[in-house]
Design an enzyme around this catalytic site. Structure first.
Site, PDB file in Angstrom:
ATOM      1  N   HIS A   1      47.656  34.103  43.913  1.00  0.00           N
ATOM      2  CA  HIS A   1      46.780  35.042  44.615  1.00  0.00           C
ATOM      3  C   HIS A   1      47.151  36.469  44.249  1.00  0.00           C
ATOM      4  CE1 HIS A   1      43.980  36.345  47.725  1.00  0.00           C
ATOM      5  NE2 HIS A   1      44.892  37.257  48.063  1.00  0.00           N
ATOM      6  N   SER A   2      46.154  37.270  43.857  1.00  0.00           N
ATOM      7  CA  SER A   2      46.329  38.676  43.528  1.00  0.00           C
ATOM      8  C   SER A   2      47.336  38.811  42.368  1.00  0.00           C
ATOM      9  CB  SER A   2      46.757  39.455  44.779  1.00  0.00           C
ATOM     10  OG  SER A   2      46.542  40.829  44.627  1.00  0.00           O
ATOM     11  N   LEU A   3      48.465  39.497  42.568  1.00  0.00           N
ATOM     12  CA  LEU A   3      49.489  39.556  41.524  1.00  0.00           C
ATOM     13  C   LEU A   3      49.872  38.151  41.061  1.00  0.00           C
ATOM     14  CD1 LEU A   3      51.782  40.810  39.804  1.00  0.00           C
ATOM     15  CD2 LEU A   3      53.188  40.832  41.893  1.00  0.00           C
TER      16      LEU A   3
END
Length: 253
Positions: free
Chosen positions: A92-94
Site C-alpha cells: 500500500h502506497s510506499l
C-alpha cells in the site's frame, strides 16, 4: 554464503503449512502491525506474512533504510531464504513501490517470483506525482502533513514523546518516496491487481490505472469507497477482494 536471518523481517501468526503466502508491505511510517488482523479474514490456507522494516516496532533501535536499492536487495535475500513456497505481494502506497521493485528484482535475478502483485493506494510508477521532500520538514510541519493524510489518529500525532520515537522511520520512508525514480525495466511477467480509493486526493484514476502498462500478464483494477487509507475504513471489502485475487491465482496454477 551466510544465510540471512529472516526472523526480524517477518511477522506472522499462521500455524499450518500454507498453500500460498501473501507478503504485505506497509505505507510510509507504517509497520507490520497494520496487517496482523488480516489473517482472520483470509482463506484457511493463505498465510499473511507482514514485512517489518528496521526503525519501527520491535526493530525501533535499528537504522531505517532511506533509499530503495539496499532495501530491495535485503528484501530479496529474505524472500529467497523463505524457500519455494508459492507467494504474492501486497503493498500500500510506499509499500506498493517496494513490492513492485522487489518483483522486478526477483525476475531479474531469476529468483522465485510472486504469482500476483497487488498494489494499493499508489499511482503507477511512471505516473507518480512530483516529489514533495516531506522528510526535510521541521517536526511540527511534518506532523501537520501526516494529519492531512488521515492515516494516523490525532491522539498519536499529539503524543510528542511517541512521535519523537517514530518520526525517524517516517522521515526515512518519505526520503525513499522523494528519491524514487522510475526506470523502465520492461514489463513484469506477473499479473497485477490495483486497488484505489475513490476519494484519494493523492491518486487519480488515470494515474492508478496506468499500472496496466507494467505487466505483460493480466491486469485488473478495483475501486473502494474512502480516501488514501481506504484499506482501514473498507477493510472487510479489501479482504474479500484479496481473497478473490488469491483464489484466481490458485486456479491459474
Amino acid at each position: 554464503m551466510q544465510k540471512k536471518n529472516t526472523q526480524p523481517w517477518l511477522v506472522r501468526n499462521f500455524n499450518d503449512t500454507p498453500r500460498h503466502r501473501l507478503y504485505c508491505f506497509s505505507y510510509a511510517g507504517g509497520s507490520a502491525a497494520q496487517f496482523l488482523s488480516w489473517q482472520d479474514g483470509m482463506d484457511h490456507d493463505v498465510e499473511i506474512c507482514a514485512i517489518q522494516l528496521p526503525g519501527r516496532s520491535t526493530r525501533i533501535m535499528e537504522e531505517p533504510y532511506t533509499s530503495f536499492s539496499p532495501l530491495i536487495e535485503a528484501l530479496g535475500e529474505v524472500i529467497a531464504e523463505e524457500g519455494m513456497q508459492a507467494f504474492s505481494f501486497f503493498g500500500h502506497s510506499l509499500g506498493a513501490l517496494v513490492a513492485f521493485e522487489l518483483a522486478h528484482h526477483c525476475e531479474r535475478l531469476h529468483l522465485s517470483a510472486p504469482e500476483r502483485l497487488i498494489v494499493s493506494g499508489c499511482n503507477a510508477p511512471q505516473r507518480l506525482n512530483p516529489p514533495r521532500y516531506l522528510h526535510m520538514l521541521p517536526d511540527d510541519e511534518l506532523i501537520a502533513e501526516l494529519k492531512h493524510f488521515n492515516g494516523t489518529p490525532d491522539e498519536v500525532l499529539e503524543h510528542r514523546e511517541l512521535m519523537n520515537l517514530v518520526l525517524p522511520a517516517i522521515r526515512a520512508d518519505f526520503s525513499m518516496v522523494a528519491q524514487y525514480r522510475y526506470l523502465d525495466q520492461g514489463k513484469l511477467n506477473v499479473p497485477i491487481v490495483a486497488f484505489g480509493g475513490r476519494n484519494d486526493p493523492h491518486c487519480s484514476r488515470e494515474q492508478t490505472e496506468a499500472w496496466r502498462l507494467e505487466t505483460s500478464a493480466d491486469f485488473s483494477m478495483q475501486w473502494f469507497e474512502g480516501d488514501h487509507f481506504f484499506i482501514n475504513d473498507e477493510k472487510d471489502a479489501v479482504l474479500v477482494s484479496l481473497k478473490n485475487a488469491l483464489r484466481d491465482t490458485a486456479e491459474r496454477v
